[in-house]
Design a protein around this motif. Structure first.
Motif, PDB file in Angstrom:
ATOM      1  N   THR A 118      -1.144   0.184  -5.075  1.00  0.00           N
ATOM      2  CA  THR A 118      -0.646  -1.127  -5.502  1.00  0.00           C
ATOM      3  C   THR A 118      -0.204  -1.956  -4.303  1.00  0.00           C
ATOM      4  O   THR A 118      -0.475  -3.160  -4.236  1.00  0.00           O
ATOM      5  N   ARG A 161      -1.811  -5.592  -3.252  1.00  0.00           N
ATOM      6  CA  ARG A 161      -1.010  -6.807  -3.057  1.00  0.00           C
ATOM      7  C   ARG A 161      -1.164  -7.353  -1.640  1.00  0.00           C
ATOM      8  O   ARG A 161      -1.246  -8.571  -1.438  1.00  0.00           O
ATOM      9  N   ARG A 204      -6.487   0.381 -11.561  1.00  0.00           N
ATOM     10  CA  ARG A 204      -5.413  -0.601 -11.779  1.00  0.00           C
ATOM     11  C   ARG A 204      -5.225  -1.454 -10.527  1.00  0.00           C
ATOM     12  O   ARG A 204      -4.997  -2.663 -10.611  1.00  0.00           O
ATOM     13  N   ARG A 236      -5.632  -5.554 -10.189  1.00  0.00           N
ATOM     14  CA  ARG A 236      -4.660  -6.453  -9.569  1.00  0.00           C
ATOM     15  C   ARG A 236      -5.304  -7.299  -8.477  1.00  0.00           C
ATOM     16  O   ARG A 236      -5.076  -8.510  -8.386  1.00  0.00           O
ATOM     17  N   GLU A 254      -6.312 -11.554  -8.672  1.00  0.00           N
ATOM     18  CA  GLU A 254      -5.608 -12.437  -7.749  1.00  0.00           C
ATOM     19  C   GLU A 254      -6.546 -13.453  -7.101  1.00  0.00           C
ATOM     20  O   GLU A 254      -6.093 -14.448  -6.551  1.00  0.00           O
TER      21      GLU A 254
END
Length: 285
Positions: free
Chosen positions: A138, A142, A167, A171, A175
């Motif tokens: 994650t 990001r 997952r 994400r 984005e």
């Protein structure tokens, strides 16, 4: 006040760190606070160390040379180098991407992001999307999203058998915004992982309610075809599938309802047009 430097309360340690005179704050105590459990305390300690001429970056580097240092302290040092380090710290940060501790690997991701050039960061963090730790993948997603990488960067993670990697791919893909967001939610909605599927369907519902009408930009034919292929397995009801198809310019097969008597019912679209004409005539009387 100096005794509060070791208090259990974060607020107490912050107050003590702010008000204890330099004469009562040893380098040992300051170093301990530079690797405090609380990020706010570490930030205040760096400010205090800078004010008294304490070389924070050198302290973090020295701590990392100790093979026996605790994982929590090592992660704090990584976080610190992300802020006060320089380009010479990049190899150390990269080496910690393979550390046994999930906390350290996640901190190393942020350190790489802070110390590397954008092209280096993309090359180094794309493989981290496959990390088995959800916290790590994650963080990588990001970080890559902040660099504005294309949605195709997530392809390797989408193909992973690990739900956590998929997952992370979701994400990162959404984005990119626009139609990439809608496609990522559609792909997630059909995922075998229940948690990811629920995230995808929730994202689609939100997109339809808030952003679908303002999603401008040309939708490439290849992407439209992918959206059309994934729409039936998205788990959305028929009305929402038709709405997605409308916004994406996808022509769905006409669905005819069967009457109880065995005949074919009037198509829903025809009824809607008739209703609109009736409303128009009544309004203009």
């Amino acid at each position: 006040m100096a005794a509060l430097l070791d208090a259990n309360s974060v607020e107490a340690r912050l107050v003590a760190l702010t008000r204890v005179p330099d004469a009562d704050l040893s380098d040992t105590a300051l170093g301990r606070l530079l690797t405090d459990r609380a990020p706010r305390v570490r930030e205040q300690a760096r400010w205090r160390a800078h004010r008294r001429g304490f070389n924070v970056a050198s302290y973090y580097r020295q701590e990392l040379t100790d093979a026996g240092v605790a994982a929590r302290v090592r992660a704090a040092c990584m976080d610190g180098l992300a802020v006060v380090g320089d380009e010479t710290d990049l190899p150390t940060c990269v080496a910690h991407l393979d550390h046994a501790s999930v906390r350290v690997r996640a901190a190393a991701v942020n350190a790489v992001l802070g110390r590397g050039r954008p092209d280096e960061v993309v090359q180094l963090l794309t493989p981290v999307l496959l990390d088995p730790g959800a916290r790590v993948s994650t963080a990588a997603a990001r970080g890559l999203a902040r660099l504005g990488v294309p949605a195709s960067t997530a392809a390797v993670a989408w193909a992973s058998t690990q739900p956590t990697s998929r997952r992370a791919a979701w994400r990162l893909s959404r984005e990119a915004g626009g139609w990439h967001r809608a496609e990522a939610d559609l792909r997630a909605a059909a995922d075998p992982d229940p948690h990811l599927a629920s995230l995808g369907r929730a994202g689609l519902r939100n997109w339809l309610e808030v952003s679908a009408a303002t999603t401008w930009g040309r939708l490439p034919d290849e992407q439209r075809a992918r959206i059309a292929d994934r729409l039936p397995s998205s788990g959305l009801d028929d009305d929402r599938q038709r709405m997605v198809a409308f916004h994406a310019g996808i022509k769905l097969p006409s669905a005819e309802r069967i009457c109880p008597s065995g005949g074919t019912a009037e198509p829903v679209a025809t009824k809607q047009r008739r209703w609109l004409r009736l409303v128009w005539h009544r309004w203009h009387r």
